[in-house]
Design a protein around this motif. Structure first.
Motif, PDB file in Angstrom:
ATOM      1  N   VAL A   1      14.015  71.396  74.591  1.00  0.00           N
ATOM      2  CA  VAL A   1      15.136  71.803  75.442  1.00  0.00           C
ATOM      3  C   VAL A   1      15.392  70.745  76.517  1.00  0.00           C
ATOM      4  O   VAL A   1      16.557  70.424  76.817  1.00  0.00           O
ATOM      5  CB  VAL A   1      14.846  73.188  76.071  1.00  0.00           C
ATOM      6  N   LEU A   2      14.335  70.193  77.108  1.00  0.00           N
ATOM      7  CA  LEU A   2      14.503  69.115  78.088  1.00  0.00           C
ATOM      8  C   LEU A   2      15.281  67.952  77.482  1.00  0.00           C
ATOM      9  O   LEU A   2      16.251  67.449  78.071  1.00  0.00           O
ATOM     10  CB  LEU A   2      13.135  68.608  78.542  1.00  0.00           C
ATOM     11  N   LYS A   3      14.858  67.511  76.307  1.00  0.00           N
ATOM     12  CA  LYS A   3      15.487  66.352  75.669  1.00  0.00           C
ATOM     13  C   LYS A   3      16.920  66.670  75.242  1.00  0.00           C
ATOM     14  O   LYS A   3      17.790  65.795  75.271  1.00  0.00           O
ATOM     15  CB  LYS A   3      14.636  65.910  74.479  1.00  0.00           C
ATOM     16  N   THR A   4      17.183  67.899  74.855  1.00  0.00           N
ATOM     17  CA  THR A   4      18.546  68.301  74.481  1.00  0.00           C
ATOM     18  C   THR A   4      19.467  68.245  75.689  1.00  0.00           C
ATOM     19  O   THR A   4      20.593  67.742  75.604  1.00  0.00           O
ATOM     20  CB  THR A   4      18.536  69.715  73.873  1.00  0.00           C
ATOM     21  N   ALA A   5      19.000  68.752  76.822  1.00  0.00           N
ATOM     22  CA  ALA A   5      19.816  68.722  78.042  1.00  0.00           C
ATOM     23  C   ALA A   5      20.119  67.292  78.462  1.00  0.00           C
ATOM     24  O   ALA A   5      21.255  66.962  78.831  1.00  0.00           O
ATOM     25  CB  ALA A   5      19.101  69.480  79.164  1.00  0.00           C
ATOM     26  N   TYR A   6      19.126  66.430  78.402  1.00  0.00           N
ATOM     27  CA  TYR A   6      19.336  65.034  78.782  1.00  0.00           C
ATOM     28  C   TYR A   6      20.270  64.331  77.807  1.00  0.00           C
ATOM     29  O   TYR A   6      21.068  63.471  78.198  1.00  0.00           O
ATOM     30  CB  TYR A   6      18.004  64.302  78.877  1.00  0.00           C
ATOM     31  N   ALA A   7      20.184  64.674  76.531  1.00  0.00           N
ATOM     32  CA  ALA A   7      21.098  64.074  75.559  1.00  0.00           C
ATOM     33  C   ALA A   7      22.538  64.502  75.837  1.00  0.00           C
ATOM     34  O   ALA A   7      23.485  63.723  75.636  1.00  0.00           O
ATOM     35  CB  ALA A   7      20.694  64.481  74.135  1.00  0.00           C
ATOM     36  N   TYR A   8      22.722  65.707  76.330  1.00  0.00           N
ATOM     37  CA  TYR A   8      24.065  66.206  76.617  1.00  0.00           C
ATOM     38  C   TYR A   8      24.669  65.493  77.831  1.00  0.00           C
ATOM     39  O   TYR A   8      25.837  65.115  77.827  1.00  0.00           O
ATOM     40  CB  TYR A   8      24.021  67.712  76.864  1.00  0.00           C
ATOM     41  N   THR A   9      23.873  65.320  78.882  1.00  0.00           N
ATOM     42  CA  THR A   9      24.408  64.736  80.120  1.00  0.00           C
ATOM     43  C   THR A   9      24.277  63.224  80.163  1.00  0.00           C
ATOM     44  O   THR A   9      24.879  62.580  81.035  1.00  0.00           O
ATOM     45  CB  THR A   9      23.676  65.311  81.349  1.00  0.00           C
ATOM     46  N   GLY A  10      23.476  62.653  79.241  1.00  0.00           N
ATOM     47  CA  GLY A  10      23.241  61.226  79.305  1.00  0.00           C
ATOM     48  C   GLY A  10      22.501  60.814  80.555  1.00  0.00           C
ATOM     49  O   GLY A  10      22.697  59.714  81.075  1.00  0.00           O
ATOM     50  N   ASN A  11      21.650  61.688  81.087  1.00  0.00           N
ATOM     51  CA  ASN A  11      20.871  61.435  82.308  1.00  0.00           C
ATOM     52  C   ASN A  11      21.752  61.265  83.548  1.00  0.00           C
ATOM     53  O   ASN A  11      21.289  60.767  84.577  1.00  0.00           O
ATOM     54  CB  ASN A  11      19.983  60.196  82.161  1.00  0.00           C
ATOM     55  N   ALA A  12      23.022  61.668  83.439  1.00  0.00           N
ATOM     56  CA  ALA A  12      23.948  61.409  84.544  1.00  0.00           C
ATOM     57  C   ALA A  12      23.887  62.473  85.635  1.00  0.00           C
ATOM     58  O   ALA A  12      24.300  62.213  86.765  1.00  0.00           O
ATOM     59  CB  ALA A  12      25.377  61.308  84.007  1.00  0.00           C
ATOM     60  N   ASP A  13      23.402  63.672  85.325  1.00  0.00           N
ATOM     61  CA  ASP A  13      23.441  64.765  86.296  1.00  0.00           C
ATOM     62  C   ASP A  13      22.169  65.593  86.165  1.00  0.00           C
ATOM     63  O   ASP A  13      22.053  66.448  85.286  1.00  0.00           O
ATOM     64  CB  ASP A  13      24.679  65.639  86.067  1.00  0.00           C
ATOM     65  N   GLU A  14      21.199  65.336  87.041  1.00  0.00           N
ATOM     66  CA  GLU A  14      19.921  66.042  86.998  1.00  0.00           C
ATOM     67  C   GLU A  14      20.104  67.543  87.204  1.00  0.00           C
ATOM     68  O   GLU A  14      19.426  68.361  86.575  1.00  0.00           O
ATOM     69  CB  GLU A  14      18.968  65.477  88.054  1.00  0.00           C
ATOM     70  N   ASN A  15      21.005  67.920  88.090  1.00  0.00           N
ATOM     71  CA  ASN A  15      21.190  69.342  88.362  1.00  0.00           C
ATOM     72  C   ASN A  15      21.803  70.071  87.175  1.00  0.00           C
ATOM     73  O   ASN A  15      21.416  71.199  86.860  1.00  0.00           O
ATOM     74  CB  ASN A  15      22.060  69.516  89.612  1.00  0.00           C
ATOM     75  N   LEU A  16      22.766  69.431  86.513  1.00  0.00           N
ATOM     76  CA  LEU A  16      23.333  70.040  85.308  1.00  0.00           C
ATOM     77  C   LEU A  16      22.271  70.133  84.216  1.00  0.00           C
ATOM     78  O   LEU A  16      22.232  71.117  83.464  1.00  0.00           O
ATOM     79  CB  LEU A  16      24.537  69.239  84.821  1.00  0.00           C
ATOM     80  N   ASN A  17      21.418  69.125  84.123  1.00  0.00           N
ATOM     81  CA  ASN A  17      20.300  69.200  83.174  1.00  0.00           C
ATOM     82  C   ASN A  17      19.498  70.477  83.385  1.00  0.00           C
ATOM     83  O   ASN A  17      19.154  71.189  82.442  1.00  0.00           O
ATOM     84  CB  ASN A  17      19.367  68.000  83.355  1.00  0.00           C
ATOM     85  N   THR A  18      19.198  70.773  84.644  1.00  0.00           N
ATOM     86  CA  THR A  18      18.383  71.941  84.963  1.00  0.00           C
ATOM     87  C   THR A  18      19.085  73.230  84.557  1.00  0.00           C
ATOM     88  O   THR A  18      18.459  74.143  83.992  1.00  0.00           O
ATOM     89  CB  THR A  18      18.066  71.976  86.466  1.00  0.00           C
ATOM     90  N   VAL A  19      20.376  73.322  84.811  1.00  0.00           N
ATOM     91  CA  VAL A  19      21.122  74.527  84.440  1.00  0.00           C
ATOM     92  C   VAL A  19      21.146  74.701  82.925  1.00  0.00           C
ATOM     93  O   VAL A  19      20.956  75.810  82.408  1.00  0.00           O
ATOM     94  CB  VAL A  19      22.562  74.476  84.999  1.00  0.00           C
ATOM     95  N   ILE A  20      21.376  73.612  82.200  1.00  0.00           N
ATOM     96  CA  ILE A  20      21.412  73.696  80.739  1.00  0.00           C
ATOM     97  C   ILE A  20      20.046  74.111  80.197  1.00  0.00           C
ATOM     98  O   ILE A  20      19.947  74.945  79.287  1.00  0.00           O
ATOM     99  CB  ILE A  20      21.864  72.351  80.142  1.00  0.00           C
ATOM    100  N   GLN A  21      18.987  73.535  80.747  1.00  0.00           N
ATOM    101  CA  GLN A  21      17.638  73.925  80.318  1.00  0.00           C
ATOM    102  C   GLN A  21      17.418  75.423  80.533  1.00  0.00           C
ATOM    103  O   GLN A  21      16.929  76.136  79.642  1.00  0.00           O
ATOM    104  CB  GLN A  21      16.593  73.136  81.095  1.00  0.00           C
TER     105      GLN A  21
END
Length: 482
Positions: free
Chosen positions: A191-211
């Motif tokens: 799930v961590l890697k999926t969130a980062y793939a979605y945002t391209g590491n551009a938004d840490e906070n959005l990563n957290t919400v997606i996770q």
């Protein structure tokens, strides 16, 4: 949510056999659509309600300090000398031979293939999960944005995530969990890697919400927290986690900050449960199926039994995955299995050499192998911090300490001999003890009415039934294995 998933699964199973017949085909389709529709309605209602909570249900808390990992390495590592006054064990001759399993499963690295379902290339996330390329669908080119971390911002993002565009994403993550045979921690990493793939590491906070969203839809407990302008995910565990800040929520569970950028202090959290959520388990029932990327091969040989010699090339992908684990209690590591690859390489050699002996003789061969096939260093010397290792990690790293050897010995003795093994935690040291099927002389402890014979994989050269000097078996903490 789980009750709806159970209903859907039951309906599918009930009608799957009949669906091949023309007279039941229409009824099967009708029930399938009705069940799926009921589940979708339930999930949408749950997400709408949770999105509303994100607007307002926040409370201020102070994080609890991380629990340090217990120190356990003896200051001096003794060598066993049979001429010392330490009595050696008496082993009778009439002990039945060990149980040795014949079925060692093959390791066939999977190649998950998820159908594109006519989606465009832009609708597919390519996720590298420790060497395994995973294709994960998203249902829309319209990307979700997170304007800020206020309750309104988070509620809006959660509503957009649950509007249908992430349904395939969740389904594909769950499918990969099954295909790759992931434990809960493995799924969390996916799930961590999926969130980062979605945002391209551009938004840490959005990563957290997606996770948090994917985990909630997958049935896991989580809480979203914020501190100093950043969002964090709080995850509960079924065991104590060492070295991570934590907090106790309204459900009396301990939730951990696995994000190492969090440095403690005050935070606010939405402590609202999502329906039918469950706690994370840190135990591993089987190692994940990952492609092979070999590292430098190592040679292992017992000093006393030179026929116990083998070469092993660790899988870098598996080592990289195991290295993500936070520090857990020792039984988590000792309860985990060896990888299929390690079993395929090592167990035939052991079986060939120990099958003719009694249980204590076979245990002593395994014990001497673990004592002498690896070089000793403490975690502080090798890593600069405490790092208990899974059995496969001990085969990969150049050095190991007392708990790593006790864990590896316990794994080998349980698998090859079919015997019950416990760990013994002394001050500054860890050893193992084995419950044999017949009476065996030597140093022992009684646990739940059963006699366990001490086997110390760090007391170099010591046979079965001999305790390291300075260790009191009567005061040792008994650690049962799952």
């Amino acid at each position: 949510m789980k009750r709806y998933l159970t209903i859907i699964a039951a309906i599918f199973l009930s009608f799957s056999g009949y669906a091949q017949r023309q007279d039941f085909a229409e009824e099967y389709i009708r029930f399938k659509e009705e069940a799926w529709g009921e589940f979708i309605r339930f999930r949408r209602e749950a997400n709408q309600e949770y999105a509303q909570f994100l607007k307002q249900a926040w409370k201020e808390m102070d994080a609890l300090q991380a629990v340090p990992y217990p120190h356990h390495d003896p200051p001096v590592l003794p060598q066993y000398d049979p001429d010392d006054d330490i009595p050696g064990p008496y082993v009778p001759d009439d002990i039945p031979g060990p149980y040795v399993p014949d079925d060692i499963p093959d390791n066939v690295p999977p190649r998950p293939s998820i159908p594109d379902d006519n989606l465009q290339a832009d609708d597919i996330l390519s996720v590298d999960f420790f060497g395994q390329r995973c294709s994960i669908r998203i249902g829309s080119d319209e990307r979700i944005m997170l304007a800020g971390i206020s309750g309104e911002d988070l509620s809006k993002a959660w509503t957009e995530l649950s509007d249908g565009r992430f349904d395939d994403t969740v389904l594909d993550c769950l499918r990969l969990r099954r295909e790759l045979r992931l434990c809960d921690w493995g799924y969390y990493q996916l799930v961590l890697k999926t969130a980062y793939a979605y945002t391209g590491n551009a938004d840490e906070n959005l990563n957290t919400v997606i996770q948090g969203y994917i985990l909630a839809q997958s049935g896991y407990k989580m809480r979203i927290a914020r501190s100093d302008g950043k969002l964090y995910l709080l995850i509960p565990s079924d065991v104590q986690i060492y070295g991570c800040y934590l907090a106790e929520m309204a459900d009396n569970l301990k939730y951990y900050f696995f994000d190492k950028t969090y440095t403690g202090g005050n935070f606010s959290v939405c402590d609202t449960p999502y329906p039918d959520e469950r706690i994370f388990s840190m135990y591993i029932d089987e190692m994940p199926l990952l492609p092979e990327t070999e590292t430098v091969c190592i040679s292992m040989q017992s000093a006393r039994y030179p026929a116990l010699e083998m070469w092993f090339c660790p899988n870098k992908n598996l080592t990289d995955f195991l290295s993500t684990y936070p520090c857990c209690p020792w039984d988590v590591y000792a309860s985990a299995p060896l990888s299929n690859k390690a079993r395929e390489i090592m167990y035939p050699v052991f079986k060939e050499n120990i099958s003719a002996g009694s249980e204590p003789e076979a245990a002593e061969m395994i014990l001497n192998f673990v004592q002498t096939a690896f070089e000793y260093k403490t975690d502080d010397e090798q890593f600069g911090y405490e790092k208990p290792m899974f059995p496969d990690e001990t085969l990969n790293y150049p050095y190991s300490d007392c708990e790593d050897r006790a864990i590896l010995f316990a794994t080998l003795a349980r698998d090859l001999l079919g015997l019950d093994v416990i760990l013994m935690h002394y001050p500054n040291h860890i050893a193992a003890a084995v419950c044999f099927n017949s009476d065996v002389s030597g140093d022992s402890v009684m646990h739940k009415g059963r006699k366990y014979i001490v086997c110390d994989p760090t007391f170099i050269g010591a046979p079965v039934g001999v305790t390291m000097p300075g260790m009191n078996n009567a005061e040792a903490e008994i650690i049962e294995l799952k």
